[in-house]
Design a protein around this motif. Structure first.
Motif, short mmCIF file in Angstrom:
data_model
loop_
_atom_site.label_atom_id
_atom_site.label_comp_id
_atom_site.label_asym_id
_atom_site.label_seq_id
_atom_site.Cartn_x
_atom_site.Cartn_y
_atom_site.Cartn_z
N ALA A 528 0.82 -1.21 0.00
CA ALA A 528 0.00 0.00 0.00
C ALA A 528 0.85 1.26 0.00
CB ALA A 528 -0.94 0.00 1.21
N ARG A 587 4.74 0.83 -6.35
CA ARG A 587 3.52 0.53 -5.59
C ARG A 587 2.56 -0.29 -6.44
NH1 ARG A 587 0.28 5.06 -4.28
NH2 ARG A 587 -0.65 3.90 -2.56
N PHE A 589 -0.60 0.34 -6.33
CA PHE A 589 -1.60 1.31 -6.73
C PHE A 589 -0.94 2.35 -7.62
CE2 PHE A 589 -3.00 -0.08 -2.42
CZ PHE A 589 -4.09 -0.83 -2.84
N THR A 590 -1.47 2.52 -8.82
CA THR A 590 -0.79 3.37 -9.80
C THR A 590 -1.60 4.57 -10.26
OG1 THR A 590 -1.60 1.94 -11.60
CG2 THR A 590 0.57 1.42 -10.66
N ASP A 591 -2.93 4.57 -10.05
CA ASP A 591 -3.68 5.72 -10.55
C ASP A 591 -3.60 6.88 -9.57
OD1 ASP A 591 -5.53 5.30 -8.51
OD2 ASP A 591 -6.94 4.23 -9.79
N ASN A 594 -6.80 8.17 -4.44
CA ASN A 594 -6.40 7.50 -3.21
C ASN A 594 -7.59 6.93 -2.45
OD1 ASN A 594 -7.64 9.76 -2.17
ND2 ASN A 594 -5.78 10.68 -1.34
N ASN A 596 -9.52 4.52 -3.80
CA ASN A 596 -9.81 3.19 -4.35
C ASN A 596 -8.65 2.23 -4.11
OD1 ASN A 596 -7.95 4.26 -6.11
ND2 ASN A 596 -9.01 3.60 -7.97
N ASP A 597 -7.85 2.50 -3.08
CA ASP A 597 -6.69 1.66 -2.80
C ASP A 597 -7.10 0.45 -1.98
OD1 ASP A 597 -5.28 3.54 -4.16
OD2 ASP A 597 -4.27 4.38 -2.41
N TRP A 599 -9.19 -3.82 -2.50
CA TRP A 599 -9.74 -4.86 -3.38
C TRP A 599 -11.23 -4.98 -3.12
CZ3 TRP A 599 -11.56 -9.73 -1.35
CH2 TRP A 599 -12.04 -10.59 -2.33
N GLU A 614 -8.94 -0.63 -6.89
CA GLU A 614 -7.96 -0.70 -7.97
C GLU A 614 -7.36 -2.10 -8.10
OE1 GLU A 614 -3.88 1.59 -9.43
OE2 GLU A 614 -5.03 2.37 -7.73
N LEU A 615 -7.35 -2.88 -7.02
CA LEU A 615 -6.81 -4.23 -7.09
C LEU A 615 -7.85 -5.17 -7.67
CD1 LEU A 615 -4.90 -4.68 -3.71
CD2 LEU A 615 -3.94 -4.28 -5.97
#
Length: 844
Positions: A528, A587, A589-591, A594, A596-597, A599, A614-615
């Motif tokens: 994370a 990381r 998380f790439t977009d 913050n 939607n970090d 699953w 995002e996962l």
């Protein structure tokens, strides 16, 4: 009676074994009550050949304690056709029988292999064309690893004998025919029915309707014989594929003759298939026709386990049984009619706190359904430490016989991990628990990543220092000194989540310039976060470290942001010569968002916004990079100046794994319970005196803990229960947090109930600082102290998701002003009384 003691008396195929002699020799006289506990004979004999459904019979001098019989005390080693051991595990059940000359069971121990259930007969207890070594362990009766008699005597002498299994591909080649003739009916039951003339229709919401067919012998499990491969999609299933066992009824309006019957689609399961016989379950799809005579058809072509059918019996009756459904002459509507051929009637903009349904051509189903099966098995281990491998492992339930689990999905009714018991998840797959009841943790359940190797010797540059193993979806740490033949310009790169190559922390760099000093530390694995931006120890006064690019100049405590410590000599931020540390891993998380970090999917209640995580799948933490070496000869070439004499960097820590607990009941964590998905620690580099001459391995990132309960999650706050200074319930975040009546004396508490933390570097140069956290209540170590030597980076933080049904936003029963945590409860000391609320709950 114990376990299978009564069941073994009905073995249909074992009577023929009484006259056979075996490898043990000796007498088969009546049961004795004294003397040594010895094996007298075996069936098969040493070097014999058996079918895949033949039991192993062992005759002893004394009566056997059936509770001591397990695959630990009676071991099977499988050899391939070349005589080489393989990784195939044997599975089956133990029971007691009667030795020749005896009048009561007790001295004969049976092992009955599990029958295969797939089309090529490859997943049974024994495999075809194998040689097996059967090893009976001898030794002390005190260590629970040997067979015992009923007086507690251990097997006096260890015994090993071998046997082979038949070769072939067809049922008739692989299985002994237990009973002459094809399978015969021994019983018929219909659940929910007390009278075969008044069977319920199976309406939605009513108890499930199941038709059970009992046979006198095991059946060939091939799906061409027992049609278990039922297609639930109504657009794809065809009557021509109904198989040899099915339901039908006569419809006077649709029939074109008296012998014209309509097929009733049903899901088919081979529920029982062993030496006692077979049970086939049919579950009709939809509502049964009312006031109808339902026929159960078993064609003459249905085969027993040895491939024998009833085709040769002219008088065979294919109608296995008949029942009559309830009379209900009014129209029977069980719900609205919707064929779901497209999405026109689905409101994609509707927002509910519950998960969205999954809609496809011809079906709609829950998007967050419970995948577990109905079971009565419970799990409550008593051994101090249990290791469960998520690739393939043996599990011992609370009652009943051990069984094997492949793939890492453990299904039970209730699970209790008692205080003092540690269950360790290992292997490549996430650890998933599906629990139809409650899941309670009073001990420890861990998928922690392994530690990297610490260097305790100087001249070992040609030996790799292993990185820690990433467990249950985490990535492995990079090795220190990974190359055995040439000088290492860098430590090994760690692996990312799910063992993605090159996606872990970067290796530290070689120190090969005269006067520089030690090599640099390895970069940290990520999840994370990159590093630990929430470090609560004293931070240095040097400029803050960006987490966008590796520092190019002396910077203090860059390990906090995931970069390996700078090499060369000097203090934190004041290196005499600068040597960059290993790079931080990317990381997951790439977009740019913050919110939607995670699953899964979430709902922001204030504005009815559904957020998709995002996962795409749960993942573990990345591994840390290996530490950089140091060349005493100041040689930067691959082979010059004796690379084997270089000072080695330490191995990187392995990433923490994925732990998923999904329960229809409550998930409970007591005052002593812990769920751990931490990243492993990196190992310290080689020391020269009191200074590091090589870089430490980077810490592995924390993994993922996902708790999903249909009822609620209950957590007992950890920490001191004292009510006098400096007691009070400790809360992580103190002393900045505001004291309350429940927590009057706040200090930092590192006794976490749930943890997915990143690792650091373990090195003797830090003295007692072998953890990120000191004893509870004390301040964390200063960052400059950790950075005084070229230690590895801090591993990134993992993710903890607590998922429960939402409450009523209009009620706010716990005073936290959100309905999303209404079914997450915190308690003091024990899960009793009213849970905490308001500020007390928010602190915890």
């Amino acid at each position: 009676m114990s376990r299978f003691e009564t069941a073994t008396l009905s073995f249909a195929t074992l009577a023929t074994l009484a006259a056979c002699s075996g490898s043990g020799g000796g007498s088969t006289a009546a049961s004795t009550t004294g003397g040594d506990f010895l094996l007298l004979q075996t069936e098969p004999v040493h070097g014999g050949t058996i079918y895949l459904n033949d039991p192993i019979a062992l005759d002893f001098s004394n009566q056997v304690d059936i509770d001591s019989a397990s695959l630990t005390t009676v071991q099977f080693l499988s050899l391939d056709q070349l005589g080489n051991p393989n990784q195939e595990l044997v599975s089956g059940n133990f029971g007691l029988g009667t030795s020749p000359g005896d009048t009561a069971p007790g001295r004969r121990l049976f092992f009955v292999p599990r029958l295969p259930s797939n089309n090529n007969f490859s997943n049974g207890g024994f495999k075809s064309g194998r040689t097996y070594l059967c090893q009976l362990v001898g030794g002390s009766a005190q260590n629970e690893t040997v067979l015992r008699d009923r007086n507690g005597r251990a097997l006096s002498q260890p015994v090993t004998f071998s046997f082979s299994t038949v070769e072939g591909t067809q049922a008739a080649q692989l299985f002994r025919n237990p009973i002459a003739g094809g399978p015969r009916r021994t019983g018929l039951t219909v659940t929910t029915a007390t009278d075969f003339d008044d069977v319920p229709l199976g309406l939605f919401g009513a108890p499930p309707l199941e038709v059970r067919l009992h046979f006198d012998q095991a059946l060939n499990p091939n799906d061409a014989n027992v049609p278990v491969d039922f297609d639930t999609n109504p657009l794809l299933r065809q009557e021509s594929q109904r198989g040899r066992i099915f339901l039908e009824y006569h419809d006077a309006e649709l029939a074109q003759g008296a012998l014209d019957y309509e097929w009733i689609p049903a899901d088919v399961e081979l529920e029982v298939n062993d030496f006692t016989g077979a049970v086939v379950v049919l579950r009709p799809v939809g509502v049964l026709p009312n006031n109808a005579e339902i026929r159960i058809i078993v064609e003459a072509t249905v085969e027993d386990i040895a491939g024998e059918s009833n085709l040769a019996k002219p008088a065979y009756d294919r109608v296995f049984g008949v029942f009559h459904t309830q009379s209900a002459y009014d129209q029977q509507w069980d719900g609205i009619a919707e064929d779901f051929v497209d999405n026109r009637n689905i409101d994609a903009t509707a927002v509910f706190a519950e998960a969205q349904a999954e809609v496809g051509p011809g079906y709609v189903k829950a998007g967050f359904a419970f995948e577990g099966n109905s079971t009565t098995l419970e799990y409550e281990p008593t051994t101090q430490e249990i290791v469960l491998n998520t690739a393939f492992t043996q599990v011992v339930p609370k009652t009943g016989l051990p069984f094997t689990v492949s793939g890492g999905v453990f299904q039970f009714r209730n699970v209790v991990i008692p205080q003092g018991v540690t269950v360790l998840g290992q292997g490549p797959n996430p650890m998933v628990w599906l629990c139809s009841g409650d899941f309670t943790v009073a001990g420890t359940l861990s998928v922690r990543g392994g530690n990297g190797a610490r260097v305790d010797t100087l001249v070992t540059g040609n030996y790799a220092k292993a990185g820690g193993v990433g467990q249950c979806g985490g990535g492995n740490g990079g090795d220190g000194s990974p190359n055995a033949f040439t000088r290492d310009l860098r430590g090994g790169t760690g692996r990312g989540p799910r063992q993605a190559a090159g996606m872990g922390g970067g290796g530290g760099y070689l120190s090969c310039i005269a006067g520089c000093g030690g090599g640099s530390g390895g970069g940290g694995g990520t999840m994370a976060t990159q590093g630990d931006p929430h470090w609560r120890g004293t931070l240095p006064t040097a400029p803050t470290v960006p987490n966008t690019a590796s520092p190019a100049t002396n910077t203090s405590f860059q390990q906090r942001m995931g970069y390996g410590g700078a090499g060369c000599g000097g203090g934190s931020g004041t290196r005499l010569t600068f040597l960059a540390g290993g790079e931080v891993a990317p990381r997951v998380f790439t977009d740019a968002r913050n919110d939607n970090d995670f699953w899964g999917s979430a709902v922001r209640l204030g504005n009815n916004l559904r957020i998709t995580g995002e996962l795409a799948i749960p993942v573990g933490g990345g591994g840390g990079g290996g530490g950089g070496d140091m060349s005493p000869s100041a040689n930067c070439t691959l082979t010059g100046g004796d690379p084997g004499g270089d000072r080695s960097g330490g191995g990187g820590g392995g990433g923490g794994g994925v732990l998923i607990i999904k329960a229809l009941g409550s998930i409970n964590i007591t005052a002593t319970g812990k769920l751990i998905a931490d990243g492993g620690h990196g190992g310290g580099g080689a020391l020269g005196g009191t200074s590091s001459e090589a870089g430490g391995g980077g810490g592995g990132a924390g993994g993922m803990v996902i708790l999903m309960s249909a009822r609620g999650i209950n957590i007992v706050a950890h920490g001191s229960a004292s009510t006098t200074p400096p007691g009070g319930r400790y809360v992580y975040g103190a002393p900045t947090a505001t004291a309350t009546a429940t927590h009057p004396y706040l200090r930092d508490d590192y006794n976490f109930a749930i943890s997915a933390d990143g690792g650091l570097t373990l090195t003797s140069s830090l003295g007692s600082s072998t953890s990120k956290y000191p004893p509870t209540g004390q301040n964390m170590a200063a960052g400059a102290s950790y950075d005084a030597e070229p230690t590895g980076a801090l591993g990134g933080l993992g993710i903890v998701q607590l998922m429960v049904p939402p409450g009523d936003p209009a009620v706010n029963p716990d005073g936290t002003n959100t309905a999303l945590d209404d079914n997450i409860n915190f308690y003091i000391d024990a899960i009793t009384g009213a849970p905490l609320s308001g500020a007390n709950k928010r602190q915890l």
